[in-house]
Design a protein around this motif. Structure first.
Motif, short mmCIF file in Angstrom:
data_model
loop_
_atom_site.label_atom_id
_atom_site.label_comp_id
_atom_site.label_asym_id
_atom_site.label_seq_id
_atom_site.Cartn_x
_atom_site.Cartn_y
_atom_site.Cartn_z
N LEU A 1 39.82 39.61 44.73
CA LEU A 1 40.22 40.49 45.96
C LEU A 1 39.17 40.12 46.80
O LEU A 1 38.99 40.17 47.90
CB LEU A 1 40.33 42.03 45.47
CG LEU A 1 41.63 42.29 44.99
CD1 LEU A 1 41.53 43.65 44.19
CD2 LEU A 1 42.70 42.28 45.77
N GLN A 2 37.82 40.08 46.01
CA GLN A 2 36.68 39.83 46.90
C GLN A 2 36.92 38.64 47.76
O GLN A 2 36.34 38.31 48.80
CB GLN A 2 35.43 39.64 46.07
CG GLN A 2 34.99 41.17 45.53
CD GLN A 2 34.03 40.89 44.71
OE1 GLN A 2 33.48 39.98 43.94
NE2 GLN A 2 33.24 42.23 44.52
N SER A 3 37.43 37.32 47.13
CA SER A 3 37.40 36.24 47.65
C SER A 3 38.56 36.31 48.82
O SER A 3 38.29 35.67 49.89
CB SER A 3 37.96 35.33 46.56
OG SER A 3 38.27 33.86 47.39
N SER A 4 39.56 37.02 48.45
CA SER A 4 40.69 37.24 49.51
C SER A 4 39.94 38.04 50.76
O SER A 4 40.34 37.76 52.06
CB SER A 4 41.73 38.04 49.01
OG SER A 4 42.60 38.26 49.95
N LEU A 5 39.15 38.83 50.25
CA LEU A 5 38.45 39.74 51.40
C LEU A 5 37.61 38.88 52.41
O LEU A 5 37.49 38.97 53.56
CB LEU A 5 37.83 41.02 50.79
CG LEU A 5 37.01 41.82 51.87
CD1 LEU A 5 37.81 42.51 52.65
CD2 LEU A 5 36.25 42.79 51.00
N GLU A 6 36.86 38.02 51.77
CA GLU A 6 35.83 37.29 52.49
C GLU A 6 36.75 36.30 53.20
O GLU A 6 36.29 36.17 54.51
CB GLU A 6 34.81 36.31 51.51
CG GLU A 6 34.11 37.29 50.71
CD GLU A 6 33.35 36.26 49.74
OE1 GLU A 6 33.63 35.22 49.37
OE2 GLU A 6 32.56 36.90 48.88
N LYS A 7 37.88 35.88 52.83
CA LYS A 7 38.82 35.05 53.51
C LYS A 7 39.54 35.46 54.75
O LYS A 7 39.37 35.28 56.05
CB LYS A 7 39.69 34.15 52.95
CG LYS A 7 39.54 33.22 52.04
CD LYS A 7 40.53 32.61 51.00
CE LYS A 7 40.11 31.70 50.06
NZ LYS A 7 41.17 31.17 49.15
N SER A 8 39.89 36.92 54.37
CA SER A 8 40.27 37.71 55.62
C SER A 8 39.13 38.18 56.68
O SER A 8 39.51 38.17 57.99
CB SER A 8 40.73 39.17 55.01
OG SER A 8 41.84 38.80 54.15
N GLN A 9 37.91 38.31 56.23
CA GLN A 9 37.10 38.68 57.06
C GLN A 9 36.81 37.43 58.06
O GLN A 9 36.35 37.64 59.31
CB GLN A 9 35.95 38.95 56.32
CG GLN A 9 35.75 40.60 55.87
CD GLN A 9 34.60 40.96 54.89
OE1 GLN A 9 33.80 40.05 54.53
NE2 GLN A 9 34.34 42.13 54.89
N THR A 10 36.61 36.27 57.44
CA THR A 10 36.37 35.05 58.11
C THR A 10 37.55 34.70 59.24
O THR A 10 37.33 34.38 60.34
CB THR A 10 36.36 33.72 57.05
OG1 THR A 10 35.40 34.08 56.32
CG2 THR A 10 36.24 32.49 58.11
N THR A 11 38.68 34.98 58.60
CA THR A 11 39.88 35.01 59.76
C THR A 11 39.96 36.03 60.78
O THR A 11 39.97 35.63 62.09
CB THR A 11 41.15 35.28 58.72
OG1 THR A 11 41.22 34.33 57.67
CG2 THR A 11 42.40 35.04 59.61
N VAL A 12 39.38 37.10 60.42
CA VAL A 12 39.31 38.25 61.60
C VAL A 12 38.45 37.74 62.26
O VAL A 12 38.44 37.84 63.67
CB VAL A 12 39.18 39.65 60.94
CG1 VAL A 12 38.57 40.61 61.97
CG2 VAL A 12 40.33 40.16 60.23
#
Length: 189
Positions: A93-104
């Motif tokens: 989830l943390q990895s997914s969150l980091e990817k999502s934040q980068t995407t955002v």
């Protein structure tokens, strides 16, 4: 030999029905030798430990599990959850969150760029719209001048035609009064 063959066959048939699960994240669970708390406790297992759910007892709802060390035992139904534990899901989830934040962040930059381009295109559109209106006004003026020149050309041609006709009438009236020349008699003709 028969026991080994029977055990491996039993394990193979049980693993075909196995479901992935884990010990509930908020408990230290005791593992029993049978499908209720009346059976002897054989070990305890920490919360979040991954287990394989082999089957469930229909009466007591206790779940038979295979622990990471390979031991098999029974735990009460409230102590087990299906799927991965929080300790496994959290890094994902943390990895997914980091990817999502980068995407955002990237999308925010793209939105800002697109908004700037949109503002520029709106300005260009307004400029071009003003030019189109000016060109339409020029075309209207030129069409008016063409129509006016057509009328003046028509009047000029009418006037010239009238003068030519008047000159023809005048010549037609004057020519009969001119003396006629006598024809010479030529021997050749």
């Amino acid at each position: 030999m028969k026991k080994l063959l029977l055990t491996s066959l039993l394990l193979f048939s049980v693993s075909a029905q196995a479901e992935k699960g884990h010990i509930a994240d908020d408990a230290m669970v005791y593992v029993h030798n049978g499908p209720s708390n009346e059976y002897r406790i054989i070990t305890r297992i920490k919360s979040g430990s991954p287990v394989t759910i082999l089957k469930r007892d229909p009466k007591t709802k206790y779940a038979q599990i295979r622990m990471p060390q390979g031991r098999i035992g029974w735990v009460e139904p409230s102590a087990i959850d299906s799927g991965d534990s929080m300790s496994v899901r959290l890094p994902k989830l943390q990895s997914s969150l980091e990817k999502s934040q980068t995407t955002v962040t990237e999308q925010a930059q793209q939105i800002e760029t697109l908004q700037q381009e949109s503002a520029s295109l709106k300005k260009d559109n307004q400029t071009l719209t003003a030019e189109v209106e000016q060109l339409k006004a020029s075309i209207k003026d030129l069409n008016f001048k063409i129509e006016s020149s057509d009328e003046s050309n028509l009047m000029r041609w009418f006037t010239h035609g009238g003068l030519v006709a008047l000159g023809g009438v005048f010549l037609g009236l004057i020519l009969p009064y001119f003396p006629k020349r006598k024809k010479r008699k030529d021997e050749w003709f």
